[in-house]
Design a protein around this motif. Structure first.
Motif, PDB file in Angstrom:
ATOM      1  N   MET A   1       0.839  -1.199   0.000  1.00 30.28           N
ATOM      2  CA  MET A   1       0.000   0.000   0.000  1.00 30.28           C
ATOM      3  C   MET A   1       0.878   1.255   0.000  1.00 30.28           C
ATOM      4  SD  MET A   1      -2.915   1.264   2.723  1.00 30.28           S
ATOM      5  CE  MET A   1      -1.775   1.493   4.083  1.00 30.28           C
ATOM      6  N   HIS A   2       1.849   1.309   0.897  1.00 27.56           N
ATOM      7  CA  HIS A   2       2.723   2.479   0.976  1.00 27.56           C
ATOM      8  C   HIS A   2       3.546   2.650  -0.299  1.00 27.56           C
ATOM      9  CE1 HIS A   2       1.715   3.785   4.949  1.00 27.56           C
ATOM     10  NE2 HIS A   2       1.848   2.550   5.405  1.00 27.56           N
ATOM     11  N   LYS A   3       3.991   1.557  -0.860  1.00 27.86           N
ATOM     12  CA  LYS A   3       4.759   1.609  -2.099  1.00 27.86           C
ATOM     13  C   LYS A   3       3.893   2.143  -3.246  1.00 27.86           C
ATOM     14  CE  LYS A   3       7.553  -1.438  -4.980  1.00 27.86           C
ATOM     15  NZ  LYS A   3       8.013  -2.815  -5.177  1.00 27.86           N
ATOM     16  N   SER A   4       2.646   1.688  -3.321  1.00 25.64           N
ATOM     17  CA  SER A   4       1.732   2.139  -4.377  1.00 25.64           C
ATOM     18  C   SER A   4       1.329   3.595  -4.197  1.00 25.64           C
ATOM     19  CB  SER A   4       0.476   1.268  -4.404  1.00 25.64           C
ATOM     20  OG  SER A   4       0.794  -0.056  -4.713  1.00 25.64           O
ATOM     21  N   ILE A   5       1.146   4.008  -2.955  1.00 25.91           N
ATOM     22  CA  ILE A   5       0.732   5.388  -2.679  1.00 25.91           C
ATOM     23  C   ILE A   5       1.839   6.365  -3.086  1.00 25.91           C
ATOM     24  CG2 ILE A   5       0.273   7.017  -0.794  1.00 25.91           C
ATOM     25  CD1 ILE A   5      -1.450   4.808   0.485  1.00 25.91           C
ATOM     26  N   LYS A   6       3.090   5.968  -2.882  1.00 21.84           N
ATOM     27  CA  LYS A   6       4.202   6.849  -3.265  1.00 21.84           C
ATOM     28  C   LYS A   6       4.236   7.098  -4.762  1.00 21.84           C
ATOM     29  CE  LYS A   6       7.339   5.845   0.529  1.00 21.84           C
ATOM     30  NZ  LYS A   6       8.638   5.268   0.913  1.00 21.84           N
ATOM     31  N   LYS A   7       3.723   6.149  -5.537  1.00 24.52           N
ATOM     32  CA  LYS A   7       3.743   6.271  -6.993  1.00 24.52           C
ATOM     33  C   LYS A   7       2.565   7.079  -7.548  1.00 24.52           C
ATOM     34  CE  LYS A   7       6.115   1.888  -7.746  1.00 24.52           C
ATOM     35  NZ  LYS A   7       5.998   0.546  -8.331  1.00 24.52           N
ATOM     36  N   THR A   8       1.564   7.351  -6.729  1.00 25.12           N
ATOM     37  CA  THR A   8       0.379   8.055  -7.225  1.00 25.12           C
ATOM     38  C   THR A   8       0.585   9.565  -7.207  1.00 25.12           C
ATOM     39  OG1 THR A   8      -0.656   8.131  -5.050  1.00 25.12           O
ATOM     40  CG2 THR A   8      -1.206   6.251  -6.452  1.00 25.12           C
ATOM     41  N   ASP A   9      -0.161  10.221  -8.088  1.00 29.06           N
ATOM     42  CA  ASP A   9      -0.089  11.677  -8.188  1.00 29.06           C
ATOM     43  C   ASP A   9      -1.259  12.347  -7.490  1.00 29.06           C
ATOM     44  OD1 ASP A   9       1.959  10.951  -9.811  1.00 29.06           O
ATOM     45  OD2 ASP A   9       1.060  11.655 -11.669  1.00 29.06           O
ATOM     46  N   SER A  10      -2.429  11.771  -7.657  1.00 32.26           N
ATOM     47  CA  SER A  10      -3.625  12.460  -7.146  1.00 32.26           C
ATOM     48  C   SER A  10      -4.077  11.867  -5.816  1.00 32.26           C
ATOM     49  CB  SER A  10      -4.760  12.360  -8.165  1.00 32.26           C
ATOM     50  OG  SER A  10      -5.201  11.023  -8.265  1.00 32.26           O
ATOM     51  N   THR A  11      -4.780  12.685  -5.079  1.00 30.59           N
ATOM     52  CA  THR A  11      -5.306  12.241  -3.787  1.00 30.59           C
ATOM     53  C   THR A  11      -6.470  11.280  -3.972  1.00 30.59           C
ATOM     54  OG1 THR A  11      -6.713  14.188  -3.682  1.00 30.59           O
ATOM     55  CG2 THR A  11      -4.595  14.304  -2.524  1.00 30.59           C
ATOM     56  N   SER A  12      -7.197  11.390  -5.085  1.00 30.23           N
ATOM     57  CA  SER A  12      -8.309  10.452  -5.306  1.00 30.23           C
ATOM     58  C   SER A  12      -7.774   9.047  -5.576  1.00 30.23           C
ATOM     59  CB  SER A  12      -9.204  10.915  -6.457  1.00 30.23           C
ATOM     60  OG  SER A  12      -8.495  10.893  -7.676  1.00 30.23           O
ATOM     61  N   GLN A  13      -6.675   8.944  -6.316  1.00 26.43           N
ATOM     62  CA  GLN A  13      -6.050   7.638  -6.534  1.00 26.43           C
ATOM     63  C   GLN A  13      -5.513   7.083  -5.219  1.00 26.43           C
ATOM     64  OE1 GLN A  13      -3.057   8.380  -9.538  1.00 26.43           O
ATOM     65  NE2 GLN A  13      -4.228   7.213 -11.062  1.00 26.43           N
ATOM     66  N   GLU A  14      -4.905   7.945  -4.461  1.00 29.97           N
ATOM     67  CA  GLU A  14      -4.364   7.528  -3.162  1.00 29.97           C
ATOM     68  C   GLU A  14      -5.483   7.004  -2.272  1.00 29.97           C
ATOM     69  OE1 GLU A  14      -2.422   9.505   0.812  1.00 29.97           O
ATOM     70  OE2 GLU A  14      -1.931  10.430  -1.123  1.00 29.97           O
ATOM     71  N   TYR A  15      -6.600   7.725  -2.246  1.00 27.47           N
ATOM     72  CA  TYR A  15      -7.749   7.327  -1.428  1.00 27.47           C
ATOM     73  C   TYR A  15      -8.254   5.954  -1.864  1.00 27.47           C
ATOM     74  CZ  TYR A  15     -12.470   7.168   0.434  1.00 27.47           C
ATOM     75  OH  TYR A  15     -13.626   6.770   1.051  1.00 27.47           O
ATOM     76  N   GLN A  16      -8.386   5.748  -3.169  1.00 28.17           N
ATOM     77  CA  GLN A  16      -8.900   4.475  -3.679  1.00 28.17           C
ATOM     78  C   GLN A  16      -7.932   3.324  -3.389  1.00 28.17           C
ATOM     79  OE1 GLN A  16     -10.680   4.430  -7.476  1.00 28.17           O
ATOM     80  NE2 GLN A  16     -12.277   5.808  -6.767  1.00 28.17           N
ATOM     81  N   LEU A  17      -6.652   3.580  -3.570  1.00 26.41           N
ATOM     82  CA  LEU A  17      -5.649   2.558  -3.256  1.00 26.41           C
ATOM     83  C   LEU A  17      -5.678   2.192  -1.774  1.00 26.41           C
ATOM     84  CD1 LEU A  17      -2.509   3.657  -5.297  1.00 26.41           C
ATOM     85  CD2 LEU A  17      -3.706   1.480  -5.487  1.00 26.41           C
ATOM     86  N   ARG A  18      -5.679   3.212  -0.954  1.00 30.47           N
ATOM     87  CA  ARG A  18      -5.693   2.990   0.494  1.00 30.47           C
ATOM     88  C   ARG A  18      -6.939   2.191   0.898  1.00 30.47           C
ATOM     89  NH1 ARG A  18      -2.780   5.437   4.398  1.00 30.47           N
ATOM     90  NH2 ARG A  18      -2.081   7.086   3.014  1.00 30.47           N
ATOM     91  N   LYS A  19      -8.072   2.567   0.321  1.00 26.66           N
ATOM     92  CA  LYS A  19      -9.342   1.900   0.651  1.00 26.66           C
ATOM     93  C   LYS A  19      -9.293   0.422   0.248  1.00 26.66           C
ATOM     94  CE  LYS A  19     -14.289   2.286  -0.162  1.00 26.66           C
ATOM     95  NZ  LYS A  19     -15.351   2.998  -0.856  1.00 26.66           N
ATOM     96  N   ARG A  20      -8.780   0.152  -0.947  1.00 26.50           N
ATOM     97  CA  ARG A  20      -8.715  -1.227  -1.429  1.00 26.50           C
ATOM     98  C   ARG A  20      -7.781  -2.081  -0.560  1.00 26.50           C
ATOM     99  NH1 ARG A  20      -7.229  -1.817  -7.569  1.00 26.50           N
ATOM    100  NH2 ARG A  20      -5.995  -0.121  -6.767  1.00 26.50           N
ATOM    101  N   TYR A  21      -6.608  -1.549  -0.258  1.00 23.36           N
ATOM    102  CA  TYR A  21      -5.667  -2.296   0.582  1.00 23.36           C
ATOM    103  C   TYR A  21      -6.209  -2.495   1.993  1.00 23.36           C
ATOM    104  CZ  TYR A  21      -1.831  -2.414  -2.781  1.00 23.36           C
ATOM    105  OH  TYR A  21      -1.040  -2.683  -3.870  1.00 23.36           O
TER     106      TYR A  21
END
Length: 132
Positions: free
Chosen positions: A43-63
Motif C-alpha cells: 500500500m505504501h509503495k503504491s501510494i508513493k507512486k500516485t499523483d492524485s489524492t483520489s487515486q491515493e484514497y482508492q488505493l488505500r481503501k482497497r488495501y
C-alpha cells in the motif's frame, strides 16, 4: 440397489489431535500476519507512486479492505483457539462429511434421516460407526 448417504465425520480430541489443531491454527494466524504486513508495505509503495489524492484514497481503501478481511480471519482463529483450549480431552469434534454407499433391497426399512450415519475417528484410526 445402492444409494449415496451423507456420513458425518467426528474426531475424538486427544492430546495429539489438540496439539496438531493448535499448531495448524497458529500457523494460519502467522500466515495472515505476514499477508497483512505485505499488504501494508505494498500500500505504501503504491501510494508513493500516485499523483492524485483520489487515486491515493482508492488505493488505500482497497488495501485496507484486504487487510481488514485478514484481521477478521485472525479474530476468528483466536476464538477457535480459545474454544479448543476449553475442550476437554475425549470430546468429539465434527470435522466434515463424506458420502457412503448404502445397499438397500426390496423389503428393507428406509434409512432414518433423523439418525444420520457417523464415523468416529481417533488419532487417524476409525474407532466406531454410529446410526445404522
Amino acid at each position: 440397489m445402492q444409494f449415496l448417504q451423507t456420513v458425518s465425520i467426528k474426531q475424538v480430541l486427544t492430546e495429539i489431535k489438540k496439539d496438531t489443531l493448535t499448531n495448524e491454527l497458529y500457523a494460519e494466524q502467522e500466515q495472515l500476519t505476514r499477508e497483512i504486513e505485505q499488504f501494508h508495505f505494498q500500500m505504501h509503495k503504491s501510494i508513493k507512486k500516485t499523483d492524485s489524492t483520489s487515486q491515493e484514497y482508492q488505493l488505500r481503501k482497497r488495501y485496507e479492505q484486504e487487510m481488514n478481511k485478514r484481521i477478521e480471519k485472525k479474530k476468528g482463529i483466536e476464538f477457535r483457539l480459545q474454544q479448543l483450549e476449553r475442550l476437554p480431552i475425549g470430546s468429539e469434534i465434527t470435522s466434515g462429511q463424506a458420502q457412503a454407499i448404502v445397499e438397500l433391497n426390496v423389503g428393507d426399512p428406509w434409512p432414518d434421516t433423523e439418525q444420520p450415519l457417523e464415523v468416529v475417528v481417533k488419532d487417524g484410526i476409525i474407532e466406531q460407526f454410529r446410526g445404522k
